[in-house]
Design an enzyme around this catalytic site. Structure first.
Site, PDB file in Angstrom:
ATOM      1  N   SER A   1       0.907  -1.127   0.046  1.00  0.00           N
ATOM      2  CA  SER A   1      -0.038  -0.100   0.070  1.00  0.00           C
ATOM      3  C   SER A   1       0.819   1.183   0.039  1.00  0.00           C
ATOM      4  O   SER A   1       0.452   2.560  -0.652  1.00  0.00           O
ATOM      5  CB  SER A   1      -0.955  -0.030   1.181  1.00  0.00           C
ATOM      6  OG  SER A   1      -1.916  -1.161   1.065  1.00  0.00           O
TER       7      SER A   1
ATOM      8  N   HIS B   1       1.123   4.700   4.439  1.00  0.00           N
ATOM      9  CA  HIS B   1       0.079   5.545   3.319  1.00  0.00           C
ATOM     10  C   HIS B   1       0.637   6.757   3.364  1.00  0.00           C
ATOM     11  O   HIS B   1       0.907   7.350   2.332  1.00  0.00           O
ATOM     12  CB  HIS B   1      -1.364   5.392   3.681  1.00  0.00           C
ATOM     13  CG  HIS B   1      -1.828   4.026   3.804  1.00  0.00           C
ATOM     14  ND1 HIS B   1      -3.142   3.692   4.155  1.00  0.00           N
ATOM     15  CD2 HIS B   1      -1.287   2.871   3.474  1.00  0.00           C
ATOM     16  CE1 HIS B   1      -3.459   2.601   4.110  1.00  0.00           C
ATOM     17  NE2 HIS B   1      -2.503   2.088   3.709  1.00  0.00           N
TER      18      HIS B   1
END
Length: 253
Positions: A185, A231
């Site tokens: 991610s 993230h």
């Protein structure tokens, strides 16, 4: 973003046409126990000697050639590698007492002794459910399809790898020392950041990508077990890397 008054107008031709921005959700997990149009005259009028006028190709002929010729080999290779690693995770889990997520995952406390984990953690996903892997790979496919034909293979590889490392840096500076994280991610959020920069550069409507980033960042903060730090780190590094690619992108076009 400051605009150069001497900039070639072709530098800002839209390479994506009217294709919408996809909006999947996914997360990087904190590891748990199991780890010139055809037929046109230079004057701009239709030239009858060149046959029927073809529909205009959005983004210019250079972009169209790259779409047909280059495809997205880097994106497919990364997807294949992540799927293969997930299969090996199952094999190791079923045949040995070890957990591959613990071996390849990243934790800030390991930065000095095993720095390679900052990269390998981006290719390991949670078990036993495949949801983590599938969401990340689906998102990588969607954004790879938009970015890789524009950037070319080696720029796409550099962008993804540096974004994965950026995700690990986010965990290093914002996470707990013993927090073990896995998942691609951070790298995919780097593609988010790059797409924002390129859409802003080509004067596309940036609202969809901004909403997408905000929703997925909020998802990481609100749902337990997701490393929002990765993230944030991947997003920032991806945006910065894409900024450095803009001059080369103009030259390549």
């Amino acid at each position: 973003m400051n605009e150069n008054p001497q900039e070639d107008p072709n530098d800002r031709q839209d390479p994506w046409g009217d294709r919408p921005v996809p909006a999947p959700q996914y997360g990087q997990y904190i590891s748990g126990p199991q780890g010139g149009p055809g037929g046109q005259h230079p004057s701009g009028q239709h030239d009858p000697t060149r046959g029927p006028q073809q529909p205009e190709q959005r983004g210019g002929p250079g972009i169209q050639r790259r779409r047909r010729g280059d495809g997205m080999p880097v994106s497919w290779t990364i997807i294949g590698l992540c799927v293969a690693v997930w299969g090996v995770q199952w094999l190791v889990y079923a045949t040995t007492p070890y957990n591959l997520a613990s071996i390849l995952g990243y934790a800030p406390v390991l930065t000095t002794s095993e720095p390679w984990r900052m990269l390998t953690s981006g290719f390991v996903h949670s078990m036993p459910s495949p949801i983590h892997l599938l969401l990340n790979m689906y998102t990588l496919y969607l954004f790879g399809r938009m970015l890789e034909p524009l950037l070319g293979s080696w720029r796409m590889l550099v962008l993804f790898v540096l974004s994965v490392l950026g995700g690990s840096l986010g965990v290093l500076f914002l996470g707990q020392p013993n927090m073990l994280v896995i998942g691609a991610s951070g790298g995919v959020f780097g593609l988010f950041g790059a797409l924002f920069i390129f859409m802003r550069h080509f004067k596309r409507n940036i609202t969809p990508i901004v909403v997408l980033i905000v929703i997925n960042l909020a998802f990481g903060f609100l749902v337990g077990g997701i490393a929002w730090q990765a993230h944030v780190g991947g997003l920032i590094v991806g945006a910065l890397v894409s900024l450095t690619m803009l001059p080369g992108l103009r030259k390549r076009r």
